[in-house]
Motif scaffolding. Structure first.
Motif, PDB file in Angstrom:
ATOM      1  N   LEU A  38       0.914  -1.373  -0.014  1.00  0.00           N
ATOM      2  CA  LEU A  38       0.061  -0.125  -0.032  1.00  0.00           C
ATOM      3  C   LEU A  38       0.734   1.297  -0.093  1.00  0.00           C
ATOM      4  O   LEU A  38       0.762   2.194  -0.523  1.00  0.00           O
ATOM      5  N   ASN A  39       1.927   1.451   0.781  1.00  0.00           N
ATOM      6  CA  ASN A  39       2.460   2.689   0.854  1.00  0.00           C
ATOM      7  C   ASN A  39       3.255   2.987  -0.318  1.00  0.00           C
ATOM      8  O   ASN A  39       3.876   2.430  -0.921  1.00  0.00           O
ATOM      9  N   ASP A  40       2.909   4.335  -0.760  1.00  0.00           N
ATOM     10  CA  ASP A  40       3.415   4.972  -2.080  1.00  0.00           C
ATOM     11  C   ASP A  40       3.059   4.219  -3.251  1.00  0.00           C
ATOM     12  O   ASP A  40       3.397   4.236  -4.426  1.00  0.00           O
ATOM     13  N   LEU A  41       2.009   3.389  -3.355  1.00  0.00           N
ATOM     14  CA  LEU A  41       1.695   2.488  -4.326  1.00  0.00           C
ATOM     15  C   LEU A  41       0.226   2.911  -4.850  1.00  0.00           C
ATOM     16  O   LEU A  41      -0.112   2.679  -6.080  1.00  0.00           O
ATOM     17  N   ILE A  42      -0.220   3.660  -4.422  1.00  0.00           N
ATOM     18  CA  ILE A  42      -1.567   4.349  -4.828  1.00  0.00           C
ATOM     19  C   ILE A  42      -1.351   6.145  -5.148  1.00  0.00           C
ATOM     20  O   ILE A  42      -0.958   6.502  -4.102  1.00  0.00           O
ATOM     21  N   ILE A  43      -1.582   6.495  -6.210  1.00  0.00           N
ATOM     22  CA  ILE A  43      -1.195   7.869  -6.782  1.00  0.00           C
ATOM     23  C   ILE A  43      -2.293   8.666  -6.675  1.00  0.00           C
ATOM     24  O   ILE A  43      -3.323   8.531  -7.670  1.00  0.00           O
ATOM     25  N   LYS A  44      -2.337   9.714  -6.071  1.00  0.00           N
ATOM     26  CA  LYS A  44      -3.421  10.653  -6.378  1.00  0.00           C
ATOM     27  C   LYS A  44      -3.275  11.587  -7.638  1.00  0.00           C
ATOM     28  O   LYS A  44      -2.158  12.086  -7.442  1.00  0.00           O
ATOM     29  N   MET A  45      -4.105  11.864  -8.338  1.00  0.00           N
ATOM     30  CA  MET A  45      -3.801  12.737  -9.460  1.00  0.00           C
ATOM     31  C   MET A  45      -4.425  13.864  -9.664  1.00  0.00           C
ATOM     32  O   MET A  45      -5.232  14.140  -8.906  1.00  0.00           O
ATOM     33  N   PRO A  46      -4.132  14.825 -10.563  1.00  0.00           N
ATOM     34  CA  PRO A  46      -4.489  16.050 -10.834  1.00  0.00           C
ATOM     35  C   PRO A  46      -6.184  15.517 -11.244  1.00  0.00           C
ATOM     36  O   PRO A  46      -6.100  14.729 -12.040  1.00  0.00           O
ATOM     37  N   PRO A  47      -7.312  16.443 -11.010  1.00  0.00           N
ATOM     38  CA  PRO A  47      -6.995  18.019 -10.255  1.00  0.00           C
ATOM     39  C   PRO A  47      -7.286  17.699  -8.787  1.00  0.00           C
ATOM     40  O   PRO A  47      -7.434  18.636  -8.424  1.00  0.00           O
ATOM     41  N   VAL A  48      -7.354  16.492  -8.328  1.00  0.00           N
ATOM     42  CA  VAL A  48      -7.963  16.455  -6.809  1.00  0.00           C
ATOM     43  C   VAL A  48      -6.462  16.993  -6.239  1.00  0.00           C
ATOM     44  O   VAL A  48      -6.458  17.570  -5.049  1.00  0.00           O
ATOM     45  N   SER A  49      -5.231  16.599  -6.929  1.00  0.00           N
ATOM     46  CA  SER A  49      -4.008  17.061  -6.293  1.00  0.00           C
ATOM     47  C   SER A  49      -3.300  18.140  -7.201  1.00  0.00           C
ATOM     48  O   SER A  49      -3.827  17.951  -8.215  1.00  0.00           O
ATOM     49  N   LEU A  50      -2.522  18.986  -6.828  1.00  0.00           N
ATOM     50  CA  LEU A  50      -2.063  19.879  -7.706  1.00  0.00           C
ATOM     51  C   LEU A  50      -1.076  19.055  -8.808  1.00  0.00           C
ATOM     52  O   LEU A  50      -0.648  19.632  -9.727  1.00  0.00           O
ATOM     53  N   GLU A  51      -0.462  17.938  -8.166  1.00  0.00           N
ATOM     54  CA  GLU A  51       0.516  17.198  -9.036  1.00  0.00           C
ATOM     55  C   GLU A  51       0.389  15.690  -8.649  1.00  0.00           C
ATOM     56  O   GLU A  51      -0.261  15.615  -7.454  1.00  0.00           O
ATOM     57  N   PRO A  52       0.686  14.755  -9.381  1.00  0.00           N
ATOM     58  CA  PRO A  52       0.710  13.367  -8.904  1.00  0.00           C
ATOM     59  C   PRO A  52       1.325  13.136  -7.430  1.00  0.00           C
ATOM     60  O   PRO A  52       2.432  13.697  -7.392  1.00  0.00           O
ATOM     61  N   ALA A  53       0.645  12.688  -6.733  1.00  0.00           N
ATOM     62  CA  ALA A  53       1.345  12.472  -5.334  1.00  0.00           C
ATOM     63  C   ALA A  53       0.926  10.961  -4.731  1.00  0.00           C
ATOM     64  O   ALA A  53      -0.337  10.819  -4.717  1.00  0.00           O
ATOM     65  N   PRO A  54       1.831  10.338  -4.084  1.00  0.00           N
ATOM     66  CA  PRO A  54       1.413   8.917  -3.505  1.00  0.00           C
ATOM     67  C   PRO A  54       0.710   9.226  -2.252  1.00  0.00           C
ATOM     68  O   PRO A  54       1.202  10.040  -1.405  1.00  0.00           O
ATOM     69  N   TYR A  55       0.043   8.406  -1.822  1.00  0.00           N
ATOM     70  CA  TYR A  55      -0.422   8.094  -0.475  1.00  0.00           C
ATOM     71  C   TYR A  55       0.605   7.423   0.348  1.00  0.00           C
ATOM     72  O   TYR A  55       1.134   6.442   0.228  1.00  0.00           O
ATOM     73  N   HIS A  56       0.912   8.112   1.544  1.00  0.00           N
ATOM     74  CA  HIS A  56       1.890   7.653   2.235  1.00  0.00           C
ATOM     75  C   HIS A  56       1.231   6.761   3.387  1.00  0.00           C
ATOM     76  O   HIS A  56       0.429   7.587   4.123  1.00  0.00           O
ATOM     77  N   SER A  57       1.225   5.588   3.271  1.00  0.00           N
ATOM     78  CA  SER A  57       0.429   4.844   4.150  1.00  0.00           C
ATOM     79  C   SER A  57       1.237   4.042   4.963  1.00  0.00           C
ATOM     80  O   SER A  57       2.028   3.162   4.964  1.00  0.00           O
ATOM     81  N   VAL A  58       1.882   4.853   6.181  1.00  0.00           N
ATOM     82  CA  VAL A  58       2.744   4.494   7.208  1.00  0.00           C
ATOM     83  C   VAL A  58       1.894   4.203   8.577  1.00  0.00           C
ATOM     84  O   VAL A  58       1.334   5.271   9.357  1.00  0.00           O
ATOM     85  N   PHE A  59       1.905   3.083   8.973  1.00  0.00           N
ATOM     86  CA  PHE A  59       1.104   2.921  10.485  1.00  0.00           C
ATOM     87  C   PHE A  59       2.069   3.170  11.412  1.00  0.00           C
ATOM     88  O   PHE A  59       3.309   2.700  11.702  1.00  0.00           O
ATOM     89  N   LYS A  60       1.374   3.824  12.374  1.00  0.00           N
ATOM     90  CA  LYS A  60       2.184   4.249  13.616  1.00  0.00           C
ATOM     91  C   LYS A  60       1.443   3.749  14.829  1.00  0.00           C
ATOM     92  O   LYS A  60       0.395   3.972  15.060  1.00  0.00           O
ATOM     93  N   PHE A  61       2.312   2.989  15.367  1.00  0.00           N
ATOM     94  CA  PHE A  61       1.698   2.564  16.903  1.00  0.00           C
ATOM     95  C   PHE A  61       2.451   3.258  17.909  1.00  0.00           C
ATOM     96  O   PHE A  61       3.895   2.794  18.084  1.00  0.00           O
TER      97      PHE A  61
END
Length: 540
Positions: free
Chosen positions: A342-365
């Protein structure tokens, strides 16, 4: 594995794509309001529907789909379910040891009028907890407190959800506004100032709504002076701090001022008639009249909530948080890891984001730095303060855990739905439909924030999800991007009261598991009314 780029209009027509995206949301409302399904069943089916649409319509790879659902579910367990478990355990410990009767008595001595008690607990104390902690703790604790005071569970949950709209935009030390500014590269201080004209009207109106819901216009006429004092104190303090100090402290300052102003005003004025719910807890209604406690008993009874206030505030300040950041002396206690597949494997694309940007999926315990841990530590310390035997405290904790197992599952499934909606692109499809309305988008901007919080359960997440789209659309229609992000935050604060996550938390706190539809029915009309009011204020 190769990254997957989100597609927001799979049908080639944004209206058609949006109709498909609405299927799981529409089902959720119908399941709870019409079919009267139990919350955990409705959430499970909603997740299944969302998963089918994500794969079949949006083309989301199945491994990413599974990872997304698990990531959301685990986030529901930590930190959210941890906060709820700790809050309910603390409340039950106070009840089981008998000290909540003393708390009830001391509140009754301030006023035995439940309209005023609701203002104190849901509007005042709830705002303090929202400003310091957020993440469900305010609703869980204040709902349980009101039930203990004799308010029927459905009213207690619904009123606390409604009251939570006033501080929601600046919750958890201003994080929603701060994140909104970071997303678009704007000064959070500016967004804080732009949000206040809308939020001030919202915060001022809510106390009057709380009283009217409880006792109608007749009841409001009886207690309008104290209601006005509460509304003015909260609104003026929140506005001054937000405009001149910044987004971190408006809720805490406004809450403390309100909690001081209400008892002070009651020294000079009392309602002619005292109101109590006829269906409330009869034992709660007579406790204040038949019992008398000395000062030491009252201090001991309130100590758990004094400790709670101190620890939650401590956990929220920057110096304490810095202990757990990278390079801090306690950084090793925070376990983080990139979520597999999952981490950095799904890319948010324009126009939802200003430029292509991955979802940083880092779990924090973050076992030590979690707000839930501050509440659990309060409960542990309260075991000794309230003179409970450790063995009895363990039994109470296990009973609480057993009672909350279905609500905890529901919260996990709600977060699984939220993450699937975001990571598949479903929520972005609906946002783009709003953006396609052109000049009408100004009116719809708060509604988008409202929808975002319904989907994510968090004003912070809604601002992170839709902040870029708000600013980009604002540029196209020549409206200030920071203003629209502020509108997103204020609209989102109203959406919290219908968020499946918030509904599940409120029901879990007062034993209304399976009656989530009734709670949603209670809050829905007020949520719609208030978000439309915010939209009108934005376009004036």
């Amino acid at each position: 594995m190769s990254p997957w780029k989100q597609i927001y209009d799979p049908a080639g027509n944004i209206l058609v794509s949006s109709l498909v995206a609405l299927i799981p949301i529409a089902f959720f409302f119908v399941a709870l309001l019409v079919l009267r399904m139990k919350g955990h069943v409705a959430c499970t089916i909603t997740v299944i529907l969302t998963a089918i649409i994500a794969v079949a319509f949006y083309g989301m790879p199945i491994p990413y789909l599974i990872a997304t659902g698990l990531y959301g579910f685990i986030y529901g367990l930590w930190p959210i379910a941890w906060i709820i478990l700790a809050a309910v355990f603390l409340y039950k410990l106070s009840v089981k040891t008998g000290y909540f009767d003393i708390i009830r008595y001391s509140i009754v001595t301030v006023s035995d009028d439940q309209r005023i008690q609701i203002l104190l607990v849901s509007y005042g104390f709830g705002a303090f907890l929202e400003g310091a902690a957020g993440f469900g703790a305010p609703v869980a604790i204040t709902t349980a407190l009101l039930v203990g005071l004799g308010v029927p569970p459905l009213y207690a949950g619904g009123l606390c959800l409604l009251a939570n709209a006033a501080p929601g935009a600046f919750g958890a030390m201003g994080i929603p506004v701060i994140v909104g500014g970071q997303v678009i590269g704007a000064d959070p201080f500016l967004i804080s100032r732009l949000a206040m004209p809308m939020l001030a009207v919202l915060a001022f109106v809510i106390p009057f709504l709380l009283v009217m819901i409880v006792d109608g216009l007749h009841g409001l006429r009886e207690v309008w002076p104290i209601t006005l004092v509460a509304a003015l104190t909260f609104t003026v303090t929140q506005t001054l701090v937000a405009v001149f100090v910044g987004p971190e402290l408006p809720d805490i300052a406004a809450a403390l001022a309100t909690l001081l102003a209400i008892p002070l005003f009651l020294k000079f004025w009392r309602p002619a008639v005292s109101f109590r719910f006829s269906q409330g807890n009869k034992e709660a209604s007579i406790t204040g009249a038949e019992q008398h406690y000395n000062r030491s008993d009252i201090i001991r009874a309130w100590m758990p909530f004094v400790i709670l206030t101190v620890l939650v505030a401590l956990w929220s300040i920057a110096p304490f948080k810095n202990l757990f950041k990278s390079g801090g002396p306690l950084a090793s206690t925070v376990i983080t890891f990139p979520f597999p597949y999952l981490n950095d494997l799904i890319i948010k694309m324009p126009p939802v984001s200003l430029e292509p940007a991955p979802y940083h999926s880092v779990f924090k315990f973050d076992l030590l730095s979690s707000v839930g841990t501050s509440i659990m530590l309060t409960a542990i310390l309260s075991t000794f303060v309230l003179r409970a035997r450790p063995r009895d405290a363990v039994v109470i904790f296990l009973q609480t855990l057993n009672e909350l197992k279905i609500p905890i599952y529901s919260i996990g499934m709600v977060l699984a739905f939220a993450y699937l909606a975001n990571y598949s692109g479903l929520s972005a499809t609906l946002a783009l439909l709003f953006a396609a309305t052109g000049s009408a988008f100004t009116f719809l901007s708060p509604v988008l924030g409202w929808l975002g919080v319904f989907l994510t359960g968090s004003d912070t997440s809604s601002n992170a999800l839709f902040g870029g789209l708000q600013a980009a659309t604002g540029q196209q229609i020549h409206v200030s991007g920071p203003l629209l992000v502020a509108a997103n935050a204020v609209g989102g604060s109203v959406g919290k009261m219908i968020s499946p996550q918030s509904i599940a938390v409120a029901c879990a706190a007062v034993g209304l598991v399976g009656k989530e539809g009734e709670m949603l029915k209670f809050t829905l009309k007020w949520s719609v009314l208030l978000v439309l009011m915010v939209s009108c204020l934005l376009t004036v």
